[in-house]
Design a protein around this motif. Structure first.
Motif, PDB file in Angstrom:
ATOM      1  N   ASP A   1       0.443  -0.992   0.102  1.00  0.00           N
ATOM      2  CA  ASP A   1       0.400   0.061   0.311  1.00  0.00           C
ATOM      3  C   ASP A   1       0.592   1.272  -0.413  1.00  0.00           C
ATOM      4  O   ASP A   1       0.522   2.040  -0.491  1.00  0.00           O
ATOM      5  CB  ASP A   1      -0.889  -0.150   0.772  1.00  0.00           C
ATOM      6  N   GLY A   2       2.053   1.344   0.542  1.00  0.00           N
ATOM      7  CA  GLY A   2       2.697   2.144   0.437  1.00  0.00           C
ATOM      8  C   GLY A   2       1.724   3.571   1.211  1.00  0.00           C
ATOM      9  O   GLY A   2       1.287   3.397   2.309  1.00  0.00           O
ATOM     10  N   PRO A   3       2.829   4.731   1.298  1.00  0.00           N
ATOM     11  CA  PRO A   3       4.139   5.108   0.480  1.00  0.00           C
ATOM     12  C   PRO A   3       4.903   4.789   1.155  1.00  0.00           C
ATOM     13  O   PRO A   3       4.970   4.009   2.255  1.00  0.00           O
ATOM     14  CB  PRO A   3       3.610   6.664   0.870  1.00  0.00           C
ATOM     15  N   TRP A   4       6.347   4.937   0.531  1.00  0.00           N
ATOM     16  CA  TRP A   4       7.102   4.160   1.136  1.00  0.00           C
ATOM     17  C   TRP A   4       8.508   4.806   1.653  1.00  0.00           C
ATOM     18  O   TRP A   4       9.125   5.604   0.742  1.00  0.00           O
ATOM     19  CB  TRP A   4       7.846   2.763   0.271  1.00  0.00           C
ATOM     20  N   TYR A   5       9.242   4.606   2.333  1.00  0.00           N
ATOM     21  CA  TYR A   5      10.348   5.762   2.740  1.00  0.00           C
ATOM     22  C   TYR A   5      11.415   5.487   2.707  1.00  0.00           C
ATOM     23  O   TYR A   5      12.342   5.132   2.553  1.00  0.00           O
ATOM     24  CB  TYR A   5      10.390   5.972   3.983  1.00  0.00           C
ATOM     25  N   ASP A   6      11.638   3.577   1.968  1.00  0.00           N
ATOM     26  CA  ASP A   6      12.871   2.913   2.405  1.00  0.00           C
ATOM     27  C   ASP A   6      12.100   1.828   1.223  1.00  0.00           C
ATOM     28  O   ASP A   6      11.381   1.148   1.336  1.00  0.00           O
ATOM     29  CB  ASP A   6      13.353   1.740   3.550  1.00  0.00           C
ATOM     30  N   VAL A   7      13.265   1.772   0.376  1.00  0.00           N
ATOM     31  CA  VAL A   7      13.300   0.829  -0.914  1.00  0.00           C
ATOM     32  C   VAL A   7      13.752  -0.536  -1.308  1.00  0.00           C
ATOM     33  O   VAL A   7      15.007  -0.305  -0.472  1.00  0.00           O
ATOM     34  CB  VAL A   7      12.438   1.326  -1.928  1.00  0.00           C
ATOM     35  N   GLU A   8      13.836  -1.424  -2.316  1.00  0.00           N
ATOM     36  CA  GLU A   8      14.490  -2.114  -1.957  1.00  0.00           C
ATOM     37  C   GLU A   8      14.921  -2.240  -3.885  1.00  0.00           C
ATOM     38  O   GLU A   8      14.622  -1.683  -4.490  1.00  0.00           O
ATOM     39  CB  GLU A   8      13.974  -3.275  -2.480  1.00  0.00           C
TER      40      GLU A   8
END
Length: 129
Positions: free
Chosen positions: A72-79
């Motif tokens: 669902d995010g929003p993401w503050y860390d990603v791959e």
């Protein structure tokens, strides 16, 4: 990476550019646009290509090393995955530090991703929104 101590003349431009890059990354990561109809899983985000030729995979979702670890995010860390060249600022996040172009990078702050893209000239012209 941008200079550690950018001059006052360049800082506002860098801040504007970083905000634009963050906005574009969030647009690309948008779970509504990536959700497959009738399945519910997220499609992968196409590889990011930068103006100077650098490229990297940027992903987020419940099956990725990201935060929050959901669809669902929003993401503050990603791959990140398989960058086309070694990026020193990313090494602390590498799963295999001795194979920097053949590994994934977990829980990379989205702001750092934007800084890396900016350091490589921003998105390639064919990548711009």
């Amino acid at each position: 990476m941008p200079a550690a101590n950018p001059s006052a003349d360049h800082q506002p431009t860098d801040e504007v550019a970083l905000e634009a890059i963050l906005s574009e990354l969030n647009r690309r990561l948008d779970p509504v646009a990536r959700r497959r109809p009738n399945v519910g899983v997220l499609d992968c985000v196409p590889r990011v290509r930068c103006a100077d030729g650098f490229s990297v995979s940027v992903q987020a979702g419940r099956g990725n090393y990201c935060a929050p670890r959901d669809d669902d995010g929003p993401w503050y860390d990603v791959e990140l995955g398989f960058p086309s060249e070694r990026v020193e600022a990313l090494i602390p996040f590498a799963e295999e530090e001795d194979r920097p172009t053949k590994t994934v990078y977990g829980w990379v702050p989205l702001t750092l991703v934007a800084e890396v893209i900016l350091a490589h000239g921003g998105f390639a012209q064919t990548e711009a929104a």
